[in-house]
Design a protein around this motif. Structure first.
Motif, PDB file in Angstrom:
ATOM      1  N   VAL A   1      44.688  -1.930  56.137  1.00 28.24           N
ATOM      2  CA  VAL A   1      44.779  -1.538  55.142  1.00 28.24           C
ATOM      3  C   VAL A   1      45.831  -1.806  54.647  1.00 28.24           C
ATOM      4  O   VAL A   1      46.015  -2.373  53.535  1.00 28.24           O
ATOM      5  N   LEU A   2      46.323  -1.608  55.472  1.00 31.26           N
ATOM      6  CA  LEU A   2      47.998  -2.235  54.745  1.00 31.26           C
ATOM      7  C   LEU A   2      47.891  -3.253  54.625  1.00 31.26           C
ATOM      8  O   LEU A   2      48.581  -4.137  54.103  1.00 31.26           O
ATOM      9  N   VAL A   3      48.010  -4.338  55.192  1.00 32.40           N
ATOM     10  CA  VAL A   3      47.429  -5.937  55.622  1.00 32.40           C
ATOM     11  C   VAL A   3      46.765  -6.648  54.168  1.00 32.40           C
ATOM     12  O   VAL A   3      46.806  -7.135  53.372  1.00 32.40           O
ATOM     13  N   ARG A   4      45.200  -5.311  53.812  1.00 34.76           N
ATOM     14  CA  ARG A   4      44.382  -5.719  52.598  1.00 34.76           C
ATOM     15  C   ARG A   4      45.721  -5.491  51.077  1.00 34.76           C
ATOM     16  O   ARG A   4      45.362  -5.914  50.465  1.00 34.76           O
ATOM     17  N   ARG A   5      46.380  -4.328  51.146  1.00 30.27           N
ATOM     18  CA  ARG A   5      46.829  -4.009  50.082  1.00 30.27           C
ATOM     19  C   ARG A   5      48.130  -5.198  49.581  1.00 30.27           C
ATOM     20  O   ARG A   5      48.798  -5.181  48.407  1.00 30.27           O
ATOM     21  N   TYR A   6      48.806  -5.755  50.790  1.00 32.43           N
ATOM     22  CA  TYR A   6      49.661  -6.457  50.439  1.00 32.43           C
ATOM     23  C   TYR A   6      48.928  -7.772  49.567  1.00 32.43           C
ATOM     24  O   TYR A   6      49.796  -8.208  48.426  1.00 32.43           O
ATOM     25  N   PHE A   7      47.539  -8.198  49.790  1.00 35.19           N
ATOM     26  CA  PHE A   7      47.708  -9.096  48.540  1.00 35.19           C
ATOM     27  C   PHE A   7      47.757  -8.757  47.447  1.00 35.19           C
ATOM     28  O   PHE A   7      47.129  -9.148  45.956  1.00 35.19           O
ATOM     29  N   GLN A   8      47.910  -7.184  47.121  1.00 37.80           N
ATOM     30  CA  GLN A   8      47.379  -6.932  45.357  1.00 37.80           C
ATOM     31  C   GLN A   8      49.298  -7.463  44.892  1.00 37.80           C
ATOM     32  O   GLN A   8      48.985  -7.066  43.441  1.00 37.80           O
ATOM     33  N   LEU A   9      49.849  -7.461  45.186  1.00 46.25           N
ATOM     34  CA  LEU A   9      51.282  -7.319  45.734  1.00 46.25           C
ATOM     35  C   LEU A   9      51.657  -8.976  45.205  1.00 46.25           C
ATOM     36  O   LEU A   9      52.155  -9.325  44.194  1.00 46.25           O
ATOM     37  N   GLU A  10      50.646 -10.282  45.926  1.00 48.86           N
ATOM     38  CA  GLU A  10      51.215 -11.359  45.918  1.00 48.86           C
ATOM     39  C   GLU A  10      50.346 -11.910  46.629  1.00 48.86           C
ATOM     40  O   GLU A  10      49.337 -11.372  47.603  1.00 48.86           O
ATOM     41  N   ASP A  11      50.301 -13.684  46.053  1.00 50.08           N
ATOM     42  CA  ASP A  11      49.454 -14.694  47.063  1.00 50.08           C
ATOM     43  C   ASP A  11      50.292 -15.120  47.337  1.00 50.08           C
ATOM     44  O   ASP A  11      51.167 -16.009  46.785  1.00 50.08           O
ATOM     45  N   PRO A  12      50.522 -14.993  48.900  1.00 45.98           N
ATOM     46  CA  PRO A  12      50.857 -15.387  49.615  1.00 45.98           C
ATOM     47  C   PRO A  12      50.392 -17.387  49.737  1.00 45.98           C
ATOM     48  O   PRO A  12      51.910 -18.023  50.130  1.00 45.98           O
ATOM     49  N   ARG A  13      49.277 -17.437  48.777  1.00 47.11           N
ATOM     50  CA  ARG A  13      50.412 -18.763  48.532  1.00 47.11           C
ATOM     51  C   ARG A  13      50.570 -19.598  48.068  1.00 47.11           C
ATOM     52  O   ARG A  13      51.015 -20.590  47.914  1.00 47.11           O
ATOM     53  N   HIS A  14      51.107 -18.783  47.269  1.00 45.68           N
ATOM     54  CA  HIS A  14      51.716 -19.471  46.585  1.00 45.68           C
ATOM     55  C   HIS A  14      53.776 -19.234  46.672  1.00 45.68           C
ATOM     56  O   HIS A  14      54.520 -19.171  46.473  1.00 45.68           O
ATOM     57  N   ILE A  15      53.398 -18.424  48.154  1.00 44.49           N
ATOM     58  CA  ILE A  15      55.097 -18.164  48.605  1.00 44.49           C
ATOM     59  C   ILE A  15      56.034 -19.662  49.539  1.00 44.49           C
ATOM     60  O   ILE A  15      54.789 -20.430  50.240  1.00 44.49           O
ATOM     61  N   ASP A  16      56.662 -19.722  49.650  1.00 44.58           N
ATOM     62  CA  ASP A  16      57.489 -20.947  49.531  1.00 44.58           C
ATOM     63  C   ASP A  16      58.779 -20.425  50.972  1.00 44.58           C
ATOM     64  O   ASP A  16      60.228 -21.011  50.660  1.00 44.58           O
ATOM     65  N   PRO A  17      58.363 -19.930  52.168  1.00 44.22           N
ATOM     66  CA  PRO A  17      58.977 -19.459  53.213  1.00 44.22           C
ATOM     67  C   PRO A  17      60.217 -20.466  53.483  1.00 44.22           C
ATOM     68  O   PRO A  17      59.849 -21.309  53.952  1.00 44.22           O
ATOM     69  N   VAL A  18      61.708 -19.962  54.121  1.00 45.40           N
ATOM     70  CA  VAL A  18      62.789 -20.608  54.423  1.00 45.40           C
ATOM     71  C   VAL A  18      62.976 -19.839  55.674  1.00 45.40           C
ATOM     72  O   VAL A  18      63.142 -21.488  56.479  1.00 45.40           O
ATOM     73  N   GLY A  19      62.851 -18.995  55.809  1.00 45.84           N
ATOM     74  CA  GLY A  19      62.694 -18.452  56.513  1.00 45.84           C
ATOM     75  C   GLY A  19      61.959 -17.256  57.380  1.00 45.84           C
ATOM     76  O   GLY A  19      61.808 -16.365  56.507  1.00 45.84           O
ATOM     77  N   LEU A  20      61.566 -16.988  58.142  1.00 50.16           N
ATOM     78  CA  LEU A  20      60.932 -15.533  58.660  1.00 50.16           C
ATOM     79  C   LEU A  20      60.797 -14.723  59.653  1.00 50.16           C
ATOM     80  O   LEU A  20      61.504 -15.239  60.530  1.00 50.16           O
ATOM     81  N   GLU A  21      61.235 -13.145  59.819  1.00 43.55           N
ATOM     82  CA  GLU A  21      62.159 -12.326  60.782  1.00 43.55           C
ATOM     83  C   GLU A  21      63.260 -13.000  61.023  1.00 43.55           C
ATOM     84  O   GLU A  21      63.646 -13.897  62.449  1.00 43.55           O
ATOM     85  N   LEU A  22      63.725 -13.623  59.630  1.00 39.05           N
ATOM     86  CA  LEU A  22      65.168 -14.499  60.447  1.00 39.05           C
ATOM     87  C   LEU A  22      66.279 -13.623  60.453  1.00 39.05           C
ATOM     88  O   LEU A  22      66.658 -12.611  59.493  1.00 39.05           O
TER      89      LEU A  22
END
Ligand code: SF4
Length: 270
Positions: free
Chosen positions: A102-123
């Motif tokens: 449920v939490l992972v699905r709700r994430y998509f209500q906050l933003e569209d990850p296709r438009h995220i340009d990560p510099v670092g994850l778990e940095l």
């Protein structure tokens, strides 16, 4: 005899000291173990699923891909001692996985990850300030559409009341400070993504907010130094006591704090 000083400060240690100095001492100075908590382990699972999703090529970051990432994260978690320590039966494990879904699905209500340009994850970032090391792990650092750095922190717990928002943002201000020191660039935005509602809380670091963070962190560090020097870590009762693993040693609950270290040694020897 003065107690040994911790070698580093992180946002969670700062928050822990502010919440209750005695619980901080048991956890950070004495190293007393705490049993794993289902909400914390669920948070780990969801964070990992979102990390895997953001590692995918941008166009592939769909809800179906997120389900697959969650499944991969569950396989990884199966061998994690924290997860095993929860002792979930099949039914409880299915409920645990469903809640994470449920939490992972709700994430998509906050933003569209296709438009995220990560510099670092778990940095992992680390800055030396005199003899003190400031450390933090940033869930996600990215560039926004104007090229500015954005610090994102996922939250899987409840959204705080408005009055506590600034306090919760303290952790991300800490990350903004680490970023500025490491990358020589102040993030243009910091944000908390609360997946449970879902709600995004944002703030915009400034000279003043960074200075305020430095002053608060220095004040906390001095208070920790004083408490170690005087062996004076006082209990501070609150709703958090309900979940505190150290109640048995807490004078506010009739416990004896001097028993904590010998009990730990005895348990390690057995
Ligand atoms: S029970 Fe409450 S007051 Fe006592 S150590 Fe734990 S958090 Fe602090």
């Amino acid at each position: 005899m003065p107690l040994p000083l911790p070698t580093s400060l992180t946002p969670s240690k700062v928050a822990a000291f502010k919440d209750c100095a005695l619980a901080f001492r048991f956890s950070v100075i004495d190293g007393l173990p705490e049993p794993p908590s289902a909400p914390a382990v669920k948070g780990t699972l969801v964070h990992r699923a979102l990390q895997l999703l953001l590692e995918e090529p941008a166009a592939a970051r769909t809800p179906d891909a997120a389900e697959a990432c969650l499944a991969r994260a569950r396989v990884e978690l199966a061998t994690d001692p924290e997860f095993a320590g929860l002792g979930l039966d099949a039914e409880a494990e299915a409920a645990f996985a469903a809640e994470a879904g449920v939490l992972v699905r709700r994430y998509f209500q906050l933003e569209d990850p296709r438009h995220i340009d990560p510099v670092g994850l778990e940095l992992k970032l680390e800055v030396q300030v005199g003899s003190l090391t400031l450390r933090g792990i940033i869930d996600r650092l990215e560039r926004d559409e104007h090229g500015g750095l954005v610090v994102t922190d996922y939250k899987t717990g409840r959204v705080p009341p408005v009055i506590a928002e600034q306090q919760r943002l303290g952790g991300v201000h800490f990350y903004a400070y680490l970023c500025e020191q490491v990358y020589r660039e102040r993030p243009s935005r910091i944000q908390l993504l609360y997946l449970s509602e879902p709600v995004a809380i944002m703030a915009y670091p400034s000279e003043q907010s960074i200075r305020g963070l430095q002053q608060r962190t220095t004040a906390i560090w001095r208070a920790v130094e004083r408490a170690c020097e005087r062996e004076d870590f006082r209990p501070r009762t609150s709703r958090l006591c309900e979940w505190c693993a150290f109640q048995a040693y807490c004078p506010a609950f009739g416990g004896d704090p001097t028993r904590a270290a010998p009990d730990l040694l005895a348990s390690q020897a057995s």
